[in-house]
Design a protein around this motif. Structure first.
Motif, PDB file in Angstrom:
ATOM      1  N   ILE A  75       0.838  -1.196   0.000  1.00 46.85           N
ATOM      2  CA  ILE A  75       0.000   0.000   0.000  1.00 46.85           C
ATOM      3  C   ILE A  75       0.873   1.246   0.000  1.00 46.85           C
ATOM      4  O   ILE A  75       0.593   2.218  -0.704  1.00 46.85           O
ATOM      5  N   ALA A  76       1.948   1.233   0.785  1.00 47.24           N
ATOM      6  CA  ALA A  76       2.856   2.374   0.824  1.00 47.24           C
ATOM      7  C   ALA A  76       3.530   2.583  -0.535  1.00 47.24           C
ATOM      8  O   ALA A  76       3.718   3.716  -0.981  1.00 47.24           O
ATOM      9  N   TYR A  77       3.891   1.490  -1.184  1.00 49.56           N
ATOM     10  CA  TYR A  77       4.496   1.580  -2.514  1.00 49.56           C
ATOM     11  C   TYR A  77       3.510   2.181  -3.514  1.00 49.56           C
ATOM     12  O   TYR A  77       3.857   3.077  -4.282  1.00 49.56           O
ATOM     13  N   GLY A  78       2.272   1.707  -3.502  1.00 48.43           N
ATOM     14  CA  GLY A  78       1.250   2.254  -4.394  1.00 48.43           C
ATOM     15  C   GLY A  78       0.980   3.712  -4.098  1.00 48.43           C
ATOM     16  O   GLY A  78       0.792   4.525  -5.014  1.00 48.43           O
ATOM     17  N   TYR A  79       0.953   4.076  -2.820  1.00 51.45           N
ATOM     18  CA  TYR A  79       0.737   5.468  -2.433  1.00 51.45           C
ATOM     19  C   TYR A  79       1.892   6.344  -2.906  1.00 51.45           C
ATOM     20  O   TYR A  79       1.685   7.462  -3.379  1.00 51.45           O
ATOM     21  N   GLY A  80       3.108   5.833  -2.826  1.00 49.85           N
ATOM     22  CA  GLY A  80       4.266   6.583  -3.314  1.00 49.85           C
ATOM     23  C   GLY A  80       4.200   6.803  -4.816  1.00 49.85           C
ATOM     24  O   GLY A  80       4.518   7.892  -5.307  1.00 49.85           O
ATOM     25  N   ILE A  81       3.781   5.786  -5.565  1.00 44.80           N
ATOM     26  CA  ILE A  81       3.631   5.938  -7.013  1.00 44.80           C
ATOM     27  C   ILE A  81       2.546   6.955  -7.328  1.00 44.80           C
ATOM     28  O   ILE A  81       2.688   7.790  -8.228  1.00 44.80           O
ATOM     29  N   TYR A  82       1.455   6.916  -6.580  1.00 48.18           N
ATOM     30  CA  TYR A  82       0.363   7.881  -6.769  1.00 48.18           C
ATOM     31  C   TYR A  82       0.857   9.315  -6.533  1.00 48.18           C
ATOM     32  O   TYR A  82       0.580  10.219  -7.323  1.00 48.18           O
ATOM     33  N   LEU A  83       1.614   9.523  -5.440  1.00 45.75           N
ATOM     34  CA  LEU A  83       2.129  10.864  -5.147  1.00 45.75           C
ATOM     35  C   LEU A  83       3.129  11.311  -6.208  1.00 45.75           C
ATOM     36  O   LEU A  83       3.133  12.481  -6.614  1.00 45.75           O
ATOM     37  N   LEU A  84       3.972  10.401  -6.673  1.00 50.08           N
ATOM     38  CA  LEU A  84       4.928  10.739  -7.725  1.00 50.08           C
ATOM     39  C   LEU A  84       4.214  11.104  -9.020  1.00 50.08           C
ATOM     40  O   LEU A  84       4.591  12.065  -9.693  1.00 50.08           O
ATOM     41  N   ASN A  85       3.163  10.369  -9.353  1.00 52.09           N
ATOM     42  CA  ASN A  85       2.389  10.661 -10.554  1.00 52.09           C
ATOM     43  C   ASN A  85       1.743  12.044 -10.456  1.00 52.09           C
ATOM     44  O   ASN A  85       1.748  12.812 -11.427  1.00 52.09           O
ATOM     45  N   ASN A  86       1.195  12.380  -9.296  1.00 50.53           N
ATOM     46  CA  ASN A  86       0.607  13.703  -9.118  1.00 50.53           C
ATOM     47  C   ASN A  86       1.658  14.797  -9.188  1.00 50.53           C
ATOM     48  O   ASN A  86       1.415  15.876  -9.738  1.00 50.53           O
ATOM     49  N   PHE A  87       2.843  14.528  -8.638  1.00 50.50           N
ATOM     50  CA  PHE A  87       3.914  15.515  -8.674  1.00 50.50           C
ATOM     51  C   PHE A  87       4.390  15.755 -10.111  1.00 50.50           C
ATOM     52  O   PHE A  87       4.605  16.897 -10.522  1.00 50.50           O
ATOM     53  N   ILE A  88       4.525  14.693 -10.883  1.00 52.06           N
ATOM     54  CA  ILE A  88       4.931  14.843 -12.288  1.00 52.06           C
ATOM     55  C   ILE A  88       3.858  15.583 -13.078  1.00 52.06           C
ATOM     56  O   ILE A  88       4.170  16.444 -13.913  1.00 52.06           O
ATOM     57  N   ALA A  89       2.598  15.286 -12.828  1.00 55.64           N
ATOM     58  CA  ALA A  89       1.509  15.999 -13.506  1.00 55.64           C
ATOM     59  C   ALA A  89       1.517  17.475 -13.128  1.00 55.64           C
ATOM     60  O   ALA A  89       1.218  18.343 -13.960  1.00 55.64           O
ATOM     61  N   PHE A  90       1.887  17.786 -11.895  1.00 54.02           N
ATOM     62  CA  PHE A  90       1.972  19.181 -11.456  1.00 54.02           C
ATOM     63  C   PHE A  90       3.108  19.911 -12.169  1.00 54.02           C
ATOM     64  O   PHE A  90       2.962  21.074 -12.546  1.00 54.02           O
ATOM     65  N   LEU A  91       4.222  19.233 -12.380  1.00 51.79           N
ATOM     66  CA  LEU A  91       5.380  19.867 -13.015  1.00 51.79           C
ATOM     67  C   LEU A  91       5.267  19.954 -14.532  1.00 51.79           C
ATOM     68  O   LEU A  91       5.932  20.782 -15.148  1.00 51.79           O
ATOM     69  N   THR A  92       4.447  19.123 -15.150  1.00 47.72           N
ATOM     70  CA  THR A  92       4.314  19.106 -16.601  1.00 47.72           C
ATOM     71  C   THR A  92       3.501  20.307 -17.056  1.00 47.72           C
ATOM     72  O   THR A  92       2.395  20.527 -16.572  1.00 47.72           O
ATOM     73  N   PRO A  93       4.045  21.094 -17.990  1.00 51.13           N
ATOM     74  CA  PRO A  93       3.269  22.249 -18.476  1.00 51.13           C
ATOM     75  C   PRO A  93       2.062  21.783 -19.274  1.00 51.13           C
ATOM     76  O   PRO A  93       2.084  20.742 -19.935  1.00 51.13           O
ATOM     77  N   SER A  94       0.997  22.566 -19.195  1.00 52.61           N
ATOM     78  CA  SER A  94      -0.218  22.183 -19.919  1.00 52.61           C
ATOM     79  C   SER A  94      -0.057  22.406 -21.422  1.00 52.61           C
ATOM     80  O   SER A  94      -0.701  21.753 -22.224  1.00 52.61           O
ATOM     81  N   ASP A  95       0.828  23.330 -21.809  1.00 52.93           N
ATOM     82  CA  ASP A  95       1.076  23.589 -23.221  1.00 52.93           C
ATOM     83  C   ASP A  95       2.449  23.034 -23.570  1.00 52.93           C
ATOM     84  O   ASP A  95       3.473  23.674 -23.356  1.00 52.93           O
TER      85      ASP A  95
END
Length: 113
Positions: A75-95
Motif C-alpha cells: 500500500i505504501a508503494y502504491g501510495y508513493g507511485i500515486y504521489l509521484l504521478n501527481n507531482f509529475i503531472a503538477f510539473l508538466t506544463p499544460s502547453d
C-alpha cells in the motif's frame, strides 16, 4: 403513515421507469457529504502552509505506522507511485508546444537531432 409509504413507492417506481428523479436516502447522504467536503476544501484553499504541514504530518504518521507494524508495504508503494504521478503531472506544463524541441521535428528526443 400508510399513505406516505405508498407515496414513496410510487416515487420509487416513477424513478425506475424514467419519471422524475427521486434520490434515495443514501444518495442524499452522499451528496451532502460531497458538499461538506467541497465546502472545507474551498475554505482551506487560501491556507497554503497549514495544508502542506497537515499533509506532511499525515504522511509521517502513515510512514511511522508502516515502520512500526512492519506491514502495508504494498500500500505504501502504491501510495508513493500515486504521489509521484501527481507531482509529475503538477510539473508538466499544460502547453507542451512551449518546450524546446517540440516544434514538430518528427517526435524524436533530444538526441535524435
Amino acid at each position: 403513515k400508510k399513505g406516505q409509504k405508498a407515496k414513496k413507492n410510487v416515487q420509487y417506481a416513477a424513478n425506475m421507469n424514467g419519471g422524475n428523479p427521486v434520490d434515495s436516502p443514501a444518495a442524499v447522504y452522499v451528496a451532502k457529504g460531497r458538499r461538506l467536503l467541497q465546502y472545507w476544501l474551498d475554505k482551506s484553499t487560501i491556507h497554503l502552509l497549514p495544508r502542506w504541514l497537515f499533509f506532511l504530518f499525515l504522511f509521517l504518521l502513515f510512514s511511522l505506522r508502516v515502520y512500526v507494524l512492519q506491514g502495508y508495504f504494498i500500500i505504501a508503494y502504491g501510495y508513493g507511485i500515486y504521489l509521484l504521478n501527481n507531482f509529475i503531472a503538477f510539473l508538466t506544463p499544460s502547453d507542451l508546444s512551449s518546450l524546446p524541441g517540440a516544434g514538430g521535428g518528427g517526435g524524436g528526443g533530444a538526441l535524435a537531432d
